[in-house]
Design a protein around this motif. Structure first.
Motif, PDB file in Angstrom:
ATOM      1  N   THR A 345      45.156  12.394 -30.548  1.00  0.00           N
ATOM      2  CA  THR A 345      45.363  12.236 -31.986  1.00  0.00           C
ATOM      3  C   THR A 345      45.000  13.538 -32.707  1.00  0.00           C
ATOM      4  N   GLN A 348      40.946  15.835 -35.138  1.00  0.00           N
ATOM      5  CA  GLN A 348      40.049  16.984 -35.060  1.00  0.00           C
ATOM      6  C   GLN A 348      40.803  18.303 -34.906  1.00  0.00           C
ATOM      7  N   SER A 350      42.554  19.619 -32.513  1.00  0.00           N
ATOM      8  CA  SER A 350      42.089  20.290 -31.294  1.00  0.00           C
ATOM      9  C   SER A 350      43.100  20.309 -30.160  1.00  0.00           C
ATOM     10  N   ARG A 397      36.675  11.748 -28.866  1.00  0.00           N
ATOM     11  CA  ARG A 397      35.996  12.187 -30.091  1.00  0.00           C
ATOM     12  C   ARG A 397      36.992  12.329 -31.246  1.00  0.00           C
ATOM     13  N   SER A 398      38.180  12.815 -30.941  1.00  0.00           N
ATOM     14  CA  SER A 398      39.194  12.941 -31.975  1.00  0.00           C
ATOM     15  C   SER A 398      39.553  11.574 -32.545  1.00  0.00           C
ATOM     16  N   TRP A 424      31.977  16.233 -34.041  1.00  0.00           N
ATOM     17  CA  TRP A 424      32.973  17.309 -34.092  1.00  0.00           C
ATOM     18  C   TRP A 424      32.399  18.672 -33.714  1.00  0.00           C
TER      19      TRP A 424
END
Length: 451
Positions: A345, A348, A350, A397-398, A424
């Motif tokens: 997703t 973040q 990334s 994490r995202s 993050w």
């Protein structure tokens, strides 16, 4: 190149694939061929962001490449703490500032075509690039030395010793590689591996558009998004907006999250098929929306958000797809990287950075003087061992970052800023260097078991 130790084919000329080609070009004994499905390398998409962790990897390629990227970015790289995002609680008539996200170093933002142009300019003549080469399939011989055959959609073929699939979320290499991996497994294991071949709808829909800064300024001359990155947070839906193109536009990115699907995106679900986006086929990921349809999910946000929404003329809806957590990113002399391995997703920012990190670690193991054609499978297994757990954690994490901003996790408001930051901060406080050192150690000592 008179006598390379092996020839590497990179299928996919996006950020990850071209970064890998630039990285491998530092090794005179490796031949590199890049095959891109599109007619040109000017990839679709307006922008790409690179956080300090990944930008420090790009800096390893030398000051010339760094200088070119900084020039295209329009502002200098820094290691100082900077204001990244002003976050507002907006699911009420009168919103308020909730927290400021401070990051050590800033997100380096590029127009995607500019980023590609810089990477292409650093490819030596010895690295061949071919466009309009969409991979259809490949065959990998059982022995460790015979060449891999690539078959393209236009009917042409090519051979290589090592195949790297950098061909995005709709990868051709990934399903073929996973089928190879599944051969000989027991039925349950095989079912799980084969369930990972195709991307899934994450439960997230993204709303993207550009807003005329002049139009917004004429109506609301002091609007915060004309100056800074502002995030308007609401229940199950939020958006962020910030100035781009030297203040000519305000970039808008909004998201809706279907809680049940988002919660289960990274859980094995071989028995229960996930729904496609709004009943559409999995190929229908993008659609154009009128202004009225575009702003609908955000109609209950605060007045300051409505001022921005008033200026929207049209937009694009994206069904955000991801890959599952894969059981492996390599088999034999084939590996996948970037979105082909871990499409995630965008919460973040990334995805591009993870592709850059994949590229550098692949260069480390394949370019090492100890790696020969016979030991390529071990080198790629080392890459998988060190990169797959990390990129999987980044993907989780995202997703959590989006859930936090959509108030889908029970966190007290006064703790939300710290929670978002801690989730993050890997992107600016950590380094790839430890993984690189470990990769070198494992390549140099073949007695170490990497399973």
């Amino acid at each position: 190149m008179s006598n390379p130790k092996f020839r590497i084919a990179i299928c996919g000329g996006g950020v990850g694939g071209l970064t890998l080609a630039v990285a491998l070009s530092r090794h005179q004994d490796i031949a590199v061929d890049v095959y891109e499905a599109a007619q040109s390398f000017r990839e679709i998409g307006a922008g790409v962001g690179v956080w300090p962790r990944a930008f420090r990897v790009l800096r390893k390629f030398g000051p010339d490449l760094q200088q070119q990227l900084v020039q295209r970015c329009g502002y200098e790289y820094t290691d100082e703490y900077v204001l990244a995002v002003k976050a507002r609680k907006s699911d009420q008539a009168v919103g308020f500032e909730l927290f400021d996200l401070m990051t050590k170093g800033r997100l380096m933002r590029f127009h995607r075509a500019d980023f590609h142009d810089v990477l292409l300019s650093f490819l030596p003549p010895s690295c061949t690039t071919q466009n309009a080469k969409r991979l259809l399939s490949y065959t990998q011989p059982l022995d460790s030395c015979s060449p891999i055959t690539l078959i393209f959609k236009d009917g042409s073929t090519a051979i290589c010793d090592v195949l790297i699939g950098a061909d995005g979320i709709k990868s051709t290499v990934r399903p073929y590689m996973l089928r190879e991996l599944a051969e000989g497994m027991d039925p349950d294991e095989k079912k799980f591996v084969l369930s990972c071949m195709d991307p899934i709808w994450s439960g997230v829909a993204a709303y993207r558009t550009l807003i005329s800064a002049q139009k917004l300024r004429e109506r609301y001359p002091d609007h915060s998004t004309l100056r800074e990155f502002t995030q308007y947070m609401g229940k199950d839906a939020y958006f962020l907006a910030y100035p781009i193109s030297h203040g000519q536009y305000v970039n808008f990115a909004g998201f809706t999250l279907e809680r049940d699907l988002v919660d289960s995106a990274y859980k094995p679900d071989t028995e229960i098929p996930r729904p496609s986006f709004k009943g559409k086929t999995n190929d229908e990921w993008v659609s154009e929306l009128t202004a009225q349809k575009f702003v609908e999910p955000f109609k209950d946000l605060e007045e300051d958000a409505q001022h921005l929404l008033e200026c929207i003329e049209k937009g694009t809806l994206w069904a955000v797809h991801t890959t599952k957590n894969l059981p492996s990113t390599n088999f034999g002399r084939v590996a996948i990287m970037g979105d082909a391995a871990h499409a995630m997703t965008p919460f973040q920012g990334s995805g591009a950075g993870q592709g850059i990190e994949d590229a550098y670690l692949l260069m480390t193991v394949l370019g090492h003087k100890s790696t020969t054609l016979e030991t390529v499978p071990r080198a790629l297994a080392i890459y998988d061992k060190l990169r797959r757990p990390f990129s999987s954690e980044v993907a989780r994490r995202s997703m959590r970052g989006g859930q936090l901003c959509a108030f889908q996790e029970e966190v007290p408001l006064h703790e939300l800023g710290d929670t978002v930051t801690k989730n993050w901060e890997w992107a600016w406080l950590t380094e790839l260097d430890d993984a690189v050192e470990e990769a070198v150690r494992l390549v140099e000592d073949s007695s170490i078991d990497i399973n």
